[in-house]
Design a protein around this motif. Sequence first.
Motif, PDB file in Angstrom:
ATOM      1  N   ILE A   1       0.956  -1.078  -0.039  1.00 34.86           N
ATOM      2  CA  ILE A   1       0.031  -0.133   0.170  1.00 34.86           C
ATOM      3  C   ILE A   1       0.653   1.076  -0.030  1.00 34.86           C
ATOM      4  CG2 ILE A   1      -2.021   1.311   1.394  1.00 34.86           C
ATOM      5  CD1 ILE A   1      -2.582  -1.336   2.420  1.00 34.86           C
ATOM      6  N   HIS A   2       0.622   2.153  -0.775  1.00 39.21           N
ATOM      7  CA  HIS A   2       1.485   3.329  -0.736  1.00 39.21           C
ATOM      8  C   HIS A   2       0.575   4.627  -0.408  1.00 39.21           C
ATOM      9  CE1 HIS A   2       4.510   1.027  -2.757  1.00 39.21           C
ATOM     10  NE2 HIS A   2       3.405   0.651  -3.624  1.00 39.21           N
ATOM     11  N   PRO A   3       1.120   5.066   0.595  1.00 45.07           N
ATOM     12  CA  PRO A   3       0.456   6.676   0.928  1.00 45.07           C
ATOM     13  C   PRO A   3       1.291   7.629  -0.190  1.00 45.07           C
ATOM     14  CG  PRO A   3       2.042   5.997   2.435  1.00 45.07           C
ATOM     15  CD  PRO A   3       2.330   4.886   1.553  1.00 45.07           C
TER      16      PRO A   3
ATOM     17  N   CYS B   1       6.029   8.849  -2.544  1.00 41.04           N
ATOM     18  CA  CYS B   1       5.438   7.982  -1.711  1.00 41.04           C
ATOM     19  C   CYS B   1       5.622   8.343  -0.261  1.00 41.04           C
ATOM     20  CB  CYS B   1       5.829   6.458  -1.826  1.00 41.04           C
ATOM     21  SG  CYS B   1       5.082   5.366  -0.572  1.00 41.04           S
TER      22      CYS B   1
ATOM     23  N   GLN C   1       6.222   6.718   2.313  1.00 41.78           N
ATOM     24  CA  GLN C   1       6.570   5.689   3.198  1.00 41.78           C
ATOM     25  C   GLN C   1       8.169   5.889   3.056  1.00 41.78           C
ATOM     26  OE1 GLN C   1       8.126   2.847   4.120  1.00 41.78           O
ATOM     27  NE2 GLN C   1       6.595   1.062   4.130  1.00 41.78           N
TER      28      GLN C   1
ATOM     29  N   HIS D   1      10.246   3.884   0.904  1.00 38.75           N
ATOM     30  CA  HIS D   1       9.913   3.904  -0.853  1.00 38.75           C
ATOM     31  C   HIS D   1      10.258   4.955  -1.105  1.00 38.75           C
ATOM     32  CE1 HIS D   1       6.242   0.928   0.014  1.00 38.75           C
ATOM     33  NE2 HIS D   1       7.445   0.453   0.326  1.00 38.75           N
TER      34      HIS D   1
ATOM     35  N   PHE E   1      10.907   6.046  -5.303  1.00 36.96           N
ATOM     36  CA  PHE E   1       9.561   6.381  -5.320  1.00 36.96           C
ATOM     37  C   PHE E   1       9.259   8.138  -5.197  1.00 36.96           C
ATOM     38  CE2 PHE E   1       5.322   4.217  -4.860  1.00 36.96           C
ATOM     39  CZ  PHE E   1       4.648   4.976  -5.456  1.00 36.96           C
TER      40      PHE E   1
HETATM   41 CU   LIG Z   1       5.235   3.643  -0.980  1.00 38.64          CU
END
Ligand SMILES: [Cu+2]
Length: 490
Positions: free
Chosen positions: A421-423, A473, A475, A478, A483
Amino acid sequence: MAEPTTFGRREFLKLGSLAAVTGLAPLARAVAQSTPPPPADHSLRIAAGRIDLGAGHEVTTTLYNQQFPGPLLRFTEGKRVIVDIHNDTDIPEVAHWHGQMIPSDVDGAIEEGTPVIPPHGMRRISFVPKPAGFRFLHTHVIAGSDLTRGTYSGQAAPVYIEPKLNPGAYDREVFLVLKEFEPSFSRGGDMDMDFLSGATSKELKQIGKGADQKNPHGLGQKGFEVEYQSFCINGKMLGSGEPVRVRTGERVLFHVLNASAGEIRSVALPGHVFHVVALDGNPLPTPADVPVLWLGTAERISAIVEMRHPGVWVLGDLDNDDRRRGMGIVVEYAGQSGEAQWVKPRKYQWDYSIFGKSVATPAAVDETIELLIVKNNAALGGFNQWTLNGEAFSMEKMKPLYTVREGRRYRLKFRNASDDIHPLHLHRHSFELTRIHGKPASGVMKDVVMLGGFQELELEFMADNPGPTLFHCHQQLHMDFGFMALFRYA
Ligand SMILES: [Cu+2]
């Protein structure tokens, strides 16, 4: 000329000449008139410190003003503030005003051109806070494999921008900052994700599988993930801090912030419902009642709870391990005593679209940008590498990926070919969710949104705040390994 007290004369003069680009008009005038600069409205000091989370857990980390969370900063929408940020650490730092629509040189992202706060130095910044609502201040440095840096540290503070008009149908506000400490690397497990609504895509699973087959590390080996020893709300493990004390009949407005470096959090309060009125600080077209709040990294939820179930309760995470290791806070009614009770809530799927307009009237977009997210398992010295349309962001090249034009509306269509899951977070702009995991949506304005594993999502934004703009992202693991993407204005 009077010697300024907060920095040396040379820095003072240098700041004066920078005034035009940093928006420090009052300071520039002060320099021109040889009068001392105005005092700062707020002062932040970034320094190592020790915090007591309770239950024998003391941690050393980098803090704002020697406290966790950092001080609650209350601004007024549209009223210019001056903030002095001192850096007592040995590394260049940068403080990001998450969720605000302010210029790139004060937004707080090195990739956007924000000057760093030098080690053992300071930077004075000034900006006009907006929009009103619940915002967030946090460090924005790359941590990479160093788990003492970036959002793994304690550099996080809630920011509340008071609206010019405040309807205020509540009795009081309580801020809750959710955070983990004592991080270490692990070889990843599978993330719980059946809490997110919507179906997964076979095609995206195929693309993910194809990426694994092309990658020499792709099959059989998973990259590093981060796990934590201690969990807390407002800097205290469950049972160690002061309870939230309430009275029967009271309406309490909770402002919940997930200040994690990468964890998704859930929050429930047995026997109570959350009347969600704002997401990421932005009022919702359709406030709605939910039994559980779900927040990706950096998301905020403002929700009113009517206190109509007297007792002593655990407001906490649904994950039993995380809650037992501290992710919770006691809510105690006046006149009630005894051990705090936890009751597991019924299963509930999180769906952003329920908070939107019931009838969608889609705005015309000028351009659609499609972004395919691919994970290359363990490809960077054991870390997963992330690509957007085949490209991992390079901190050396800092190449802008897209050029936007002021006044145009853009749709970003995300396709997630990974199981994570990517915020997703866009700096300096709010975006409208227009399609969530297959379902049309409208009217929900956010700056972070969770994109489910092998799912699709569309959001739209108006290019209305010229200046380099970072997308990434949230995270930390990430974002540090590819990302990210930079938008520039034509
Ligand atoms: Cu992510």
